[in-house]
Design an enzyme around this catalytic site. Structure first.
Site, PDB file in Angstrom:
ATOM      1  N   CYS A  23      25.816   8.950  25.923  1.00  0.00           N
ATOM      2  CA  CYS A  23      25.125   9.819  26.869  1.00  0.00           C
ATOM      3  C   CYS A  23      23.607   9.292  27.215  1.00  0.00           C
ATOM      4  CB  CYS A  23      25.401  11.146  26.640  1.00  0.00           C
ATOM      5  SG  CYS A  23      26.816  11.915  26.319  1.00  0.00           S
TER       6      CYS A  23
ATOM      7  N   ASN B 131      30.188  16.626  32.255  1.00  0.00           N
ATOM      8  CA  ASN B 131      29.284  15.623  31.679  1.00  0.00           C
ATOM      9  C   ASN B 131      30.005  14.359  31.980  1.00  0.00           C
ATOM     10  OD1 ASN B 131      28.090  14.192  29.696  1.00  0.00           O
ATOM     11  ND2 ASN B 131      28.375  15.521  27.897  1.00  0.00           N
TER      12      ASN B 131
ATOM     13  N   HIS C 233      20.120  15.341  30.612  1.00  0.00           N
ATOM     14  CA  HIS C 233      21.584  15.081  30.561  1.00  0.00           C
ATOM     15  C   HIS C 233      22.113  16.207  30.692  1.00  0.00           C
ATOM     16  CE1 HIS C 233      25.219  13.513  29.235  1.00  0.00           C
ATOM     17  NE2 HIS C 233      25.355  14.061  28.218  1.00  0.00           N
TER      18      HIS C 233
END
Ligand code: UT7
Length: 328
Positions: free
Chosen positions: A114, A285, A255
């Site tokens: 990520c 996500n 994020h």
């Protein structure tokens, strides 16, 4: 550090298919209410079977090139951030180069889960600032739906597919520049979030397929704790490196993993809600792509204007983390 590095174009692409919490609750034992309150996610995008990661990457990249007003032949380097590459090799950057016709470009991928977009942007910045490259395309793209265990309610609610891209260009004038990065990692915590099989240690076999070892395994609670701690830490470090206070920032793009993680960062930085961008309710996500998609959305909606100070920070498998401060 030599040349200024200016974001000259951004773009993003998400598949049209929307998967709602209600639909997921028909497949596994969960509810829309649980997913909303524990994560903030309402829906996510899922790539159709015939759609490759590189298709999303190419669409986002073309938009970024168009916004930057440069032709594919002008790109000196393509850096792709992904954990769901079309295949083990050639790299996604090679496949993207072919799709775009970026014949002159050096091409490689960065794998930092990520945190991938922030890591890839830091690489691009080095090449631009040193004068080695004039235009670097940084594309972050994921099809996490292909590595999600759709029978595991603790992970299948979280992830989605999408791509974001930026063109980073050398500049001698104007205020736009990348001011600072802080990158880090802790390999001791790698087991908290991983895809156990499919690499060279555990190649695909009937056993690995039967044991669902080609899908994401996560210790959610431990990852959550580490995420809160490391996101706060890397924002503090990058602000110090840039000589700025959190209150100087016009916008923060964290994020997009969990609204509770984002809220804790917002409180830690003492920022009002309107300064912290959130789009996870729409996309879930999207790993490496999440900040890149959000950045392109902020530019498109004029939430981010030239001259604004932007902070970005990411956290993910590895474990890895990374933050960046730039003047847009
Ligand atoms: O991109 C970076 C990587 N990922 C992340 O940043 C994710 C970080 N972690 C998280 O976002 C959260 O840990 C989750 C959303 C994954 C889970 O939330 P949590 O509040 O940490 O829940 P938990 O794992 O501690 O589980 C609490 C309970 C458990 O039940 P028991 O054992 O208390 O009876 C779980 O089985 O919630 C249960 N649970 C669910 N219940 C309904 C877990 N997933 C679900 C679900 N629906 N989807």
């Amino acid at each position: 550090m030599g040349k200024q590095a200016r974001i000259s174009g951004t773009g993003f692409a998400v598949p049209p298919r929307i998967l709602t919490n209600a639909e997921i609750s028909q497949r596994v034992d969960t509810t829309d209410e649980w997913i909303r309150t524990r994560t903030g996610i309402e829906e996510r995008r899922i790539a159709s079977e015939d759609m490759h990661n590189s298709d999303l990457a190419a669409e986002a990249s073309r938009k970024a090139l168009c916004a930057a007003g440069i032709a594919a032949e002008e790109i000196d380097m393509i850096v792709v951030a992904t954990t769901t590459s079309d295949m083990p090799f050639p790299s996604m950057a090679c496949i993207l180069q072919q799709a775009l016709g970026a014949r002159r470009a050096a091409v490689f991928d960065v794998v930092a889960a990520c945190s991938g977009f922030v890591y890839a942007l830091s690489v691009a910045r080095q090449y631009v600032a040193s004068g080695e490259c004039r235009h670097v395309l940084v594309t972050a793209s994921e099809v996490l739906s292909r590595v999600t265990d759709w029978s595991d309610r603790s992970t299948c609610i979280l992830f989605g597919d999408g791509a974001g891209a930026v063109v980073l260009s050398a500049s001698d004038e104007g205020a736009s520049d990348i001011l600072a990065f802080h990158l880090g990692g802790d390999g001791r915590l790698g087991d908290l979030l991983k895809i156990p099989a499919g690499g060279s240690s555990k190649p695909a076999s009937h056993e690995t397929v039967n044991a669902r070892e080609h899908t994401i395994r996560m210790n959610g609670a431990e990852v959550f704790k580490a995420a809160v701690q490391k996101m706060n830490f890397c924002m503090r470090m990058v602000l110090r490196r840039a000589g700025l206070e959190a209150s100087d920032l016009d916008l923060v793009i964290p994020h997009q993993a969990n609204l509770r993680i984002i809220d804790s960062l917002r409180k830690y930085l003492d920022l009002p809600r309107e300064k912290v961008y959130v789009n996870l309710q729409k996309y879930g996500n999207t790993s490496a792509a999440s900040i890149a998609i959000a950045l392109a959305e902020c530019v498109a909606s004029k939430r981010l204007a030239r001259g604004n100070l932007l902070g970005m920070c990411a956290f993910g498998g590895g474990l890895t983390w990374g933050a960046c401060v730039l003047r847009y």
